[in-house]
Design a protein around this motif. Structure first.
Motif, mmCIF file in Angstrom:
data_model
loop_
_atom_site.group_PDB
_atom_site.id
_atom_site.type_symbol
_atom_site.label_atom_id
_atom_site.label_comp_id
_atom_site.label_asym_id
_atom_site.label_seq_id
_atom_site.Cartn_x
_atom_site.Cartn_y
_atom_site.Cartn_z
ATOM 1 N N ASN A 197 -90.515 -42.608 18.459
ATOM 2 C CA ASN A 197 -90.909 -44.000 18.216
ATOM 3 C C ASN A 197 -90.146 -44.853 19.226
ATOM 4 O OD1 ASN A 197 -91.404 -46.564 17.324
ATOM 5 N ND2 ASN A 197 -91.040 -46.127 15.164
ATOM 6 N N LEU A 198 -90.810 -45.182 20.338
ATOM 7 C CA LEU A 198 -90.145 -45.916 21.418
ATOM 8 C C LEU A 198 -90.517 -47.393 21.374
ATOM 9 C CD1 LEU A 198 -90.596 -43.262 24.247
ATOM 10 C CD2 LEU A 198 -88.558 -43.718 22.895
ATOM 11 N N ASN A 199 -90.420 -47.972 20.174
ATOM 12 C CA ASN A 199 -90.672 -49.393 19.989
ATOM 13 C C ASN A 199 -89.371 -50.137 20.325
ATOM 14 O OD1 ASN A 199 -90.934 -52.012 18.913
ATOM 15 N ND2 ASN A 199 -92.450 -51.303 17.435
ATOM 16 N N ILE A 200 -89.353 -50.801 21.495
ATOM 17 C CA ILE A 200 -88.100 -51.400 21.989
ATOM 18 C C ILE A 200 -87.581 -52.499 21.061
ATOM 19 C CG2 ILE A 200 -86.983 -52.490 23.957
ATOM 20 C CD1 ILE A 200 -87.851 -49.572 24.378
ATOM 21 N N PRO A 201 -88.440 -53.447 20.587
ATOM 22 C CA PRO A 201 -87.918 -54.463 19.659
ATOM 23 C C PRO A 201 -87.328 -53.845 18.386
ATOM 24 C CG PRO A 201 -90.057 -55.134 20.516
ATOM 25 C CD PRO A 201 -89.837 -53.728 20.967
ATOM 26 N N ARG A 202 -87.977 -52.791 17.862
ATOM 27 C CA ARG A 202 -87.443 -52.137 16.660
ATOM 28 C C ARG A 202 -86.094 -51.498 16.955
ATOM 29 N NH1 ARG A 202 -87.646 -46.815 15.139
ATOM 30 N NH2 ARG A 202 -87.406 -46.373 12.900
ATOM 31 N N ALA A 203 -85.993 -50.818 18.104
ATOM 32 C CA ALA A 203 -84.730 -50.182 18.488
ATOM 33 C C ALA A 203 -83.629 -51.234 18.642
ATOM 34 C CB ALA A 203 -84.911 -49.399 19.788
ATOM 35 N N GLU A 204 -83.988 -52.394 19.238
ATOM 36 C CA GLU A 204 -83.002 -53.464 19.427
ATOM 37 C C GLU A 204 -82.516 -53.986 18.074
ATOM 38 O OE1 GLU A 204 -82.485 -57.564 22.056
ATOM 39 O OE2 GLU A 204 -84.463 -56.668 21.795
ATOM 40 N N ASN A 205 -83.447 -54.124 17.114
ATOM 41 C CA ASN A 205 -83.060 -54.599 15.785
ATOM 42 C C ASN A 205 -82.114 -53.613 15.096
ATOM 43 O OD1 ASN A 205 -84.592 -56.915 16.022
ATOM 44 N ND2 ASN A 205 -86.419 -56.011 15.094
ATOM 45 N N ILE A 206 -82.389 -52.318 15.252
ATOM 46 C CA ILE A 206 -81.540 -51.301 14.629
ATOM 47 C C ILE A 206 -80.140 -51.327 15.247
ATOM 48 C CG2 ILE A 206 -81.178 -48.797 14.404
ATOM 49 C CD1 ILE A 206 -84.222 -48.536 14.091
ATOM 50 N N LEU A 207 -80.078 -51.410 16.589
ATOM 51 C CA LEU A 207 -78.781 -51.443 17.262
ATOM 52 C C LEU A 207 -77.991 -52.689 16.869
ATOM 53 C CD1 LEU A 207 -79.831 -50.222 20.826
ATOM 54 C CD2 LEU A 207 -78.432 -48.975 19.190
ATOM 55 N N ASN A 208 -78.671 -53.828 16.782
ATOM 56 C CA ASN A 208 -77.991 -55.069 16.411
ATOM 57 C C ASN A 208 -77.512 -55.039 14.963
ATOM 58 O OD1 ASN A 208 -78.230 -56.278 18.932
ATOM 59 N ND2 ASN A 208 -80.217 -57.182 18.473
ATOM 60 N N ALA A 209 -78.304 -54.394 14.104
ATOM 61 C CA ALA A 209 -77.915 -54.316 12.691
ATOM 62 C C ALA A 209 -76.705 -53.411 12.506
ATOM 63 C CB ALA A 209 -79.089 -53.809 11.852
ATOM 64 N N ASP A 210 -76.629 -52.347 13.314
ATOM 65 C CA ASP A 210 -75.538 -51.372 13.158
ATOM 66 C C ASP A 210 -74.276 -51.752 13.922
ATOM 67 O OD1 ASP A 210 -77.266 -49.940 11.614
ATOM 68 O OD2 ASP A 210 -77.738 -48.432 13.131
ATOM 69 N N HIS A 211 -74.419 -52.539 15.008
ATOM 70 C CA HIS A 211 -73.267 -52.840 15.861
ATOM 71 C C HIS A 211 -73.315 -54.296 16.314
ATOM 72 C CE1 HIS A 211 -73.954 -48.499 16.224
ATOM 73 N NE2 HIS A 211 -72.645 -48.416 16.273
ATOM 74 N N TYR A 212 -72.186 -54.971 16.166
ATOM 75 C CA TYR A 212 -72.067 -56.347 16.648
ATOM 76 C C TYR A 212 -71.363 -56.326 17.998
ATOM 77 C CZ TYR A 212 -70.914 -61.291 16.832
ATOM 78 O OH TYR A 212 -70.820 -62.602 17.220
ATOM 79 N N GLY A 213 -71.828 -57.171 18.911
ATOM 80 C CA GLY A 213 -71.255 -57.186 20.256
ATOM 81 C C GLY A 213 -71.792 -56.024 21.070
ATOM 82 N N LEU A 214 -70.974 -55.486 22.004
ATOM 83 C CA LEU A 214 -71.348 -54.355 22.870
ATOM 84 C C LEU A 214 -72.689 -54.613 23.559
ATOM 85 C CD1 LEU A 214 -70.479 -51.424 20.418
ATOM 86 C CD2 LEU A 214 -68.957 -52.541 22.031
ATOM 87 N N GLU A 215 -72.882 -55.840 24.054
ATOM 88 C CA GLU A 215 -74.190 -56.219 24.582
ATOM 89 C C GLU A 215 -74.613 -55.364 25.767
ATOM 90 O OE1 GLU A 215 -75.964 -58.123 22.898
ATOM 91 O OE2 GLU A 215 -74.405 -58.819 21.529
ATOM 92 N N LYS A 216 -73.685 -55.119 26.690
ATOM 93 C CA LYS A 216 -74.035 -54.327 27.874
ATOM 94 C C LYS A 216 -74.410 -52.897 27.509
ATOM 95 C CE LYS A 216 -71.829 -56.637 31.753
ATOM 96 N NZ LYS A 216 -70.942 -56.471 32.917
ATOM 97 N N VAL A 217 -73.694 -52.337 26.549
ATOM 98 C CA VAL A 217 -73.980 -50.971 26.112
ATOM 99 C C VAL A 217 -75.370 -50.902 25.492
ATOM 100 C CG1 VAL A 217 -73.207 -49.092 24.632
ATOM 101 C CG2 VAL A 217 -71.529 -50.611 25.686
ATOM 102 N N LYS A 218 -75.666 -51.843 24.603
ATOM 103 C CA LYS A 218 -76.977 -51.836 23.942
ATOM 104 C C LYS A 218 -78.092 -52.091 24.939
ATOM 105 C CE LYS A 218 -75.556 -54.657 20.543
ATOM 106 N NZ LYS A 218 -75.505 -55.411 19.283
#
Length: 773
Positions: free
Chosen positions: A308-329
């Motif tokens: 499932n390569l839905n980029i907005p969904r992946a971004e939401n999951i990463l943001n929900a699990d981790h705060y900050g680390l913008e460059k990594v995400k």
């Protein structure tokens, strides 16, 4: 049927026994009810009604547990044994049918009717008797379990019914079958039934004899163990039983068919299965082959999950699990976008490098969740044997596949997200270099034909997304590092730690410690103090431990002092957790001569560094203290050399080194310090001490200095800015080449600081020193 007999005759339930009429038998009686029945019978006329139980396991039978047809018998002898039981000698008289229980208190008493025997034609009974005697004689010859004297006594019998009963009593029948014979009142039918049973028993005995002969012939060629195995095999063949090794082979064959293996692997599996079938179970090689076949079956060969390569969904999951680390995400989302466009996972292997507790492992889990892939993790810390990666050859005792193949088995698909944790902590010794074995695993051009010593056949790892983690990039071998793309996670800022505490850590710890939202409130200032004064780390593990301690203390207050709400302020924090464990740098209260504030980057984030210079009479000796590393000492030497070379331009006596010794000290002497970024700070403190011009108290600085006074770029500007903001500084002097890093600094910090980019030390002195009056 005949007349009704005694209406109140005692009944003795028999467990596992049955007495036919005319039979004489000893019985041992121990149950209380049975003993009472016998005693009552002896008081009367010694008559007793013997009936068998339906179930042997029932110790206290009820009326419904007893057969209704039994034998009325007479007790000829009674003897009390030392163990409390009674032994009686009974003689069966006639069949009877139970009609009613007349007593059920201390013992059973019943009314019954005698079953009268009926006969067919005299000639038919005679023929049946002869047939039965002939069958019984043949049975005795095959069985050899009945004596010839018994046969002789049976031949003398004239009563057909009596003959059927006696023969039945010598057959190895179950109680239910014997009861069926007892219930047949017609003598002809009874004889026929016994003849049928004895015929079946003869067939069974002949079958046993046949099996015995087969086994005996085999035993002549081999030892006793082989004989036992052949006997079992013969029995299984006769019974159609497939639970032996043949059944196991059939089961393995079915599993191979269902495993969806490639043709070449399936051919190997069938070949090994053929070998397994031929080798005896007791052979050591048998278990090795079985283990190998099981591994081939359990490994995934074609099973995979749909990405499932839905980029907005992946971004939401990463943001929900981790705060900050913008460059990594951002880098992870770019990676997923490329996967979507190319429809292939071939690409750089991501290696997340950073201090403990910054979320490297959880980031890999979030990648798996966002892609809808299975996640599997192996720890490489302390692995020093190459066989841990490639597996052992099957010739070794206890051989197993390597960690990679074991991980694929756990993943159950050919395209998981595979985390190689602590890849920097692999070691090597005389058993081989595991990092060299990892080269094939992590090379997209080679891992489609990965070879494990145990499996031997090539395994395709090209669909696996590998993610590695490390704490220290310097310990990863060069060739291995070359195969990975390094993403550095420096750590969390104070602002990020504050948000993580409020949004994730504190609610989690409150839940784990049984606290509701109404029980505990932690003020933001108290959280900031906890972050600054009770932890010193790049990640958030220590912070979570302190929050857990805070929640435990609050829980104790709520329970013991019966408080409905605990509000944690800065003052209350010290009451609950004790005095602060750490201190952090703060701005000077006044402008100081010979003391400059530097900005440092440590593994626990940013910090301020006070550098002090003292002059005293001497001959130009330079002393450096404060547990400085070699690079920092060299920076001090470079600053000293630059000032000597530019003494006139800086309004310093060119011969100052002939009359003075110089001592440079960095406080917190027990803490090791190293790095080139303190160069301009040391130079500024030296110039201040030599000219008598104070250093501005609100200024912090960072930058490397050269012998010509140039200011070179440094790292960690974000963390250093946070430490400056925390310490109350308002101005930061930094290298001009670090302008590009300003965008990484949070707005709330950048707005409170004035950044002065510089290229030369003259610019640093202009802004750092108080103007001469």
């Amino acid at each position: 049927m005949a007349e009704t007999m005694n209406q109140n005759i005692p009944l003795l339930p028999l467990r596992g026994l049955l007495v036919y009429p005319t039979m004489v038998m000893h019985l041992d009686v121990g149950r209380d009810r049975s003993v009472a029945a016998i005693e009552h019978a002896m008081v009367e006329d010694s008559s007793i009604f013997l009936c068998a139980q339906k179930e042997l396991s029932i110790s206290e039978p009820k009326p419904e547990d007893i057969y209704s047809v039994g034998t009325v018998a007479k007790i000829n002898q009674m003897l009390k044994l030392p163990n409390g039981t009674i032994r009686i000698l009974v003689e069966g008289l006639y069949r009877a049918e139970l009609k009613e229980f007349t007593n059920q208190e201390d013992y059973f008493a019943v009314s019954f009717e005698q079953l009268q025997e009926t006969h067919g034609e005299k000639n038919e009974d005679e023929a049946l008797m002869r047939n039965l005697l002939n069958q019984f004689e043949q049975y005795i010859k095959v069985s050899k379990k009945v004596s010839d004297e018994t046969l002789a006594s049976v031949k003398d019998m004239n009563a057909a019914g009596h003959l059927a009963d006696i023969v039945a009593s010598h057959l190895p029948l179950k109680i239910k079958e014997k009861q069926e014979i007892l219930e047949i009142a017609n003598v002809s039918e009874r004889l026929k039934h016994v003849i049928e049973i004895i015929g079946n028993e003869r067939e069974v005995l002949q079958l046993e004899k046949k099996i015995g002969l087969q086994v005996k012939q085999s035993m002549e060629r081999t030892q006793k163990e082989y004989y036992l195995r052949e006997q079992m095999k013969a029995i299984q063949n006769e019974l159609g039983d497939k639970d032996g090794k043949s059944g196991e082979v059939a089961e393995l064959k079915e599993r191979i068919e269902q495993a969806n293996m490639p043709e070449r692997i399936e051919a190997v599996a069938y070949k090994e299965l053929g070998r397994y079938e031929k080798i005896p179970s007791t052979s050591a090689e048998s278990s090795v082959i079985r283990n190998y076949i099981d591994w081939l079956i359990m490994l995934p060969w074609i099973e995979q999950t749909e990405d499932n390569l839905n980029i907005p969904r992946a971004e939401n999951i990463l943001n929900a699990d981790h705060y900050g680390l913008e460059k990594v995400k951002e880098r992870i989302l770019e990676y997923l976008a490329v996967q979507k466009l190319t429809n292939s996972v071939k690409g750089p292997i991501l290696c997340l490098v950073g201090p403990p507790g910054v979320g490297k492992t959880s980031l890999a889990k979030s990648i798996a969740t966002s892609m809808n892939r299975n996640f599997v993790r192996i720890s490489l810390g302390g692995v020093r044997d190459e066989a841990e990666i490639r597996g052992h050859r099957r010739t070794y005792v206890g051989a197993m596949p390597g960690r990679i193949i074991q991980g694929m088995k756990k993943a159950e698909t050919i395209n998981p997200v595979f985390l190689l944790d602590e890849i920097d902590k692999m070691a090597s010794d005389f058993r081989g270099d595991p990092s060299a074995a990892m080269l094939e695993v992590l090379d997209p051009e080679q891992n489609s034909t990965f070879s494990d010593h145990f499996i031997e056949e090539t395994y395709d790892l090209s669909n696996v997304m590998f993610v590695a983690t490390a704490n220290n990039m310097a310990t990863i071998p060069g060739p291995l590092l070359d195969r990975m793309e390094v993403i550095t996670i420096a750590g969390y800022t104070e602002v990020e730690k504050l948000h993580i505490s409020q949004a994730h850590l504190l609610p989690k710890q409150m839940k784990e410690n049984g606290l509701k939202k109404s029980h505990l409130q932690v003020r933001e200032a108290a959280l900031l103090k906890l972050i600054r004064r009770y932890t010193r780390e790049a990640g958030v593990r220590g912070l979570e431990r302190q929050l857990a301690a805070l929640c435990r203390k609050a829980a104790k207050v709520v329970v013991s002092e019966d408080k409905k709400r605990v509000v944690v302020t800065e003052k209350k924090l010290e009451e609950l957790l004790g005095r602060p464990k750490y201190r952090y740098g703060q701005a000077e209260e006044e402008d100081q001569i010979g003391a400059a504030t530097g900005l440092a980057y440590t593994a626990a984030g940013g910090d301020t560094l006070s550098i002090e210079v003292s002059l005293y009479p001497g001959k130009g000796k330079l002393t450096l203290t404060g547990k400085l590393g070699d690079v920092m000492k060299e920076s001090a030497q470079a600053a000293f050399s630059y000032i000597r070379a530019r003494a006139k331009e800086l309004n310093i006596d060119p011969r100052f080194h002939e009359n003075n010794d110089i001592h440079i000290h960095v406080p917190e002497g027990a803490t090791p310090k190293d790095g080139p970024s303190a160069g301009i700070t040391i130079a500024t403190a030296l110039v201040s001490a030599l000219t008598g011009r104070p250093v501005r108290k609100e200024v912090g600085m960072t930058g490397e200095i050269t012998l010509r006074g140039r200011v070179l770029p440094i790292g960690g500007l974000k963390e250093k800015s946070l430490s400056a903001h925390r310490a109350g500084l308002t101005t930061v002097i930094m290298p001009a080449d670090n302008n590009k890093d300003l965008e990484d600094i949070p707005d709330s910090v950048r707005e409170g600081l004035t950044y002065i980019p510089v290229k030369h030390l003259d610019e640093v002195l202009k802004h750092a020193l108080v103007e001469e009056k």
